[in-house]
Design a protein around this motif. Structure first.
Motif, PDB file in Angstrom:
ATOM      1  N   LEU A  16      -7.928  63.872  46.350  1.00  0.00           N
ATOM      2  CA  LEU A  16      -7.032  62.831  46.832  1.00  0.00           C
ATOM      3  C   LEU A  16      -5.587  63.325  46.845  1.00  0.00           C
ATOM      4  O   LEU A  16      -4.862  63.134  47.819  1.00  0.00           O
ATOM      5  N   VAL A  17      -5.172  63.974  45.769  1.00  0.00           N
ATOM      6  CA  VAL A  17      -3.810  64.521  45.696  1.00  0.00           C
ATOM      7  C   VAL A  17      -3.617  65.603  46.758  1.00  0.00           C
ATOM      8  O   VAL A  17      -2.585  65.660  47.429  1.00  0.00           O
ATOM      9  N   ALA A  18      -4.597  66.469  46.944  1.00  0.00           N
ATOM     10  CA  ALA A  18      -4.506  67.533  47.942  1.00  0.00           C
ATOM     11  C   ALA A  18      -4.393  66.965  49.354  1.00  0.00           C
ATOM     12  O   ALA A  18      -3.697  67.518  50.202  1.00  0.00           O
ATOM     13  N   SER A  19      -5.070  65.845  49.615  1.00  0.00           N
ATOM     14  CA  SER A  19      -5.008  65.251  50.956  1.00  0.00           C
ATOM     15  C   SER A  19      -3.606  64.735  51.271  1.00  0.00           C
ATOM     16  O   SER A  19      -3.169  64.784  52.422  1.00  0.00           O
ATOM     17  N   PHE A  20      -2.866  64.259  50.278  1.00  0.00           N
ATOM     18  CA  PHE A  20      -1.495  63.813  50.514  1.00  0.00           C
ATOM     19  C   PHE A  20      -0.617  64.982  50.947  1.00  0.00           C
ATOM     20  O   PHE A  20       0.204  64.857  51.852  1.00  0.00           O
ATOM     21  N   PHE A  21      -0.774  66.130  50.312  1.00  0.00           N
ATOM     22  CA  PHE A  21       0.015  67.300  50.677  1.00  0.00           C
ATOM     23  C   PHE A  21      -0.332  67.791  52.077  1.00  0.00           C
ATOM     24  O   PHE A  21       0.535  68.207  52.832  1.00  0.00           O
ATOM     25  N   THR A  22      -1.588  67.746  52.442  1.00  0.00           N
ATOM     26  CA  THR A  22      -2.029  68.182  53.767  1.00  0.00           C
ATOM     27  C   THR A  22      -1.448  67.274  54.835  1.00  0.00           C
ATOM     28  O   THR A  22      -0.987  67.746  55.874  1.00  0.00           O
ATOM     29  N   ASP A  23      -1.449  65.962  54.622  1.00  0.00           N
ATOM     30  CA  ASP A  23      -0.893  65.015  55.585  1.00  0.00           C
ATOM     31  C   ASP A  23       0.597  65.256  55.778  1.00  0.00           C
ATOM     32  O   ASP A  23       1.107  65.215  56.890  1.00  0.00           O
ATOM     33  N   GLN A  24       1.326  65.507  54.697  1.00  0.00           N
ATOM     34  CA  GLN A  24       2.759  65.744  54.800  1.00  0.00           C
ATOM     35  C   GLN A  24       3.042  67.025  55.575  1.00  0.00           C
ATOM     36  O   GLN A  24       3.963  67.086  56.378  1.00  0.00           O
ATOM     37  N   THR A  25       2.246  68.046  55.372  1.00  0.00           N
ATOM     38  CA  THR A  25       2.431  69.310  56.087  1.00  0.00           C
ATOM     39  C   THR A  25       2.189  69.116  57.575  1.00  0.00           C
ATOM     40  O   THR A  25       2.937  69.629  58.403  1.00  0.00           O
TER      41      THR A  25
END
Length: 121
Positions: A16-25
């Motif tokens: 879940l945390v990793a998906s937030f970073f991917t969306d921001q990128t």
């Protein structure tokens, strides 16, 4: 069994945390792409304006005080631009819908002894 649930829960939180970073990128990449396209369009527009200003300066220098209407000035600008880009007299005449003699007359003040006065941009 409890350990498996705890491990799965921790993995789920990590994903879940990793998906937030991917969306921001992805959002940053899209913004950068839009900015790049916008900048390129502005640069092309500025280059077009600079080319018109350079042609106007050449026209003014060659005419040395001779006044032309805005339509004539636009025609001379268009003819000189096409000539500068290497179009033949015949193709320029076709594009601007003028006789070849008129195109030659318009170009004549800007050409000296077989070489162009108008500089390539």
């Amino acid at each position: 069994m409890e350990w498996i649930l705890v491990i799965l829960f921790v993995v789920a939180i990590g994903l879940l945390v990793a998906s937030f970073f991917t969306d921001q990128t992805k959002k940053q990449d899209e913004q950068l792409e839009r900015f790049s396209v916008s900048l390129m369009e502005e640069i092309q527009e500025l280059q077009k304006q600079i080319r018109q200003i350079e042609l106007d300066n050449e026209i003014t220098a060659a005419e040395a005080g001779v006044k032309r209407s805005s339509e004539e000035r636009q025609l001379v600008r268009q003819v000189l631009d096409l000539h500068q880009r290497g179009y033949s007299i015949e193709s320029i005449a076709t594009k601007v819908q003028q006789p070849e003699q008129e195109v030659e007359r318009l170009i004549a003040p800007f050409v000296e002894e077989g070489r162009q006065v108008v500089h390539d941009a």
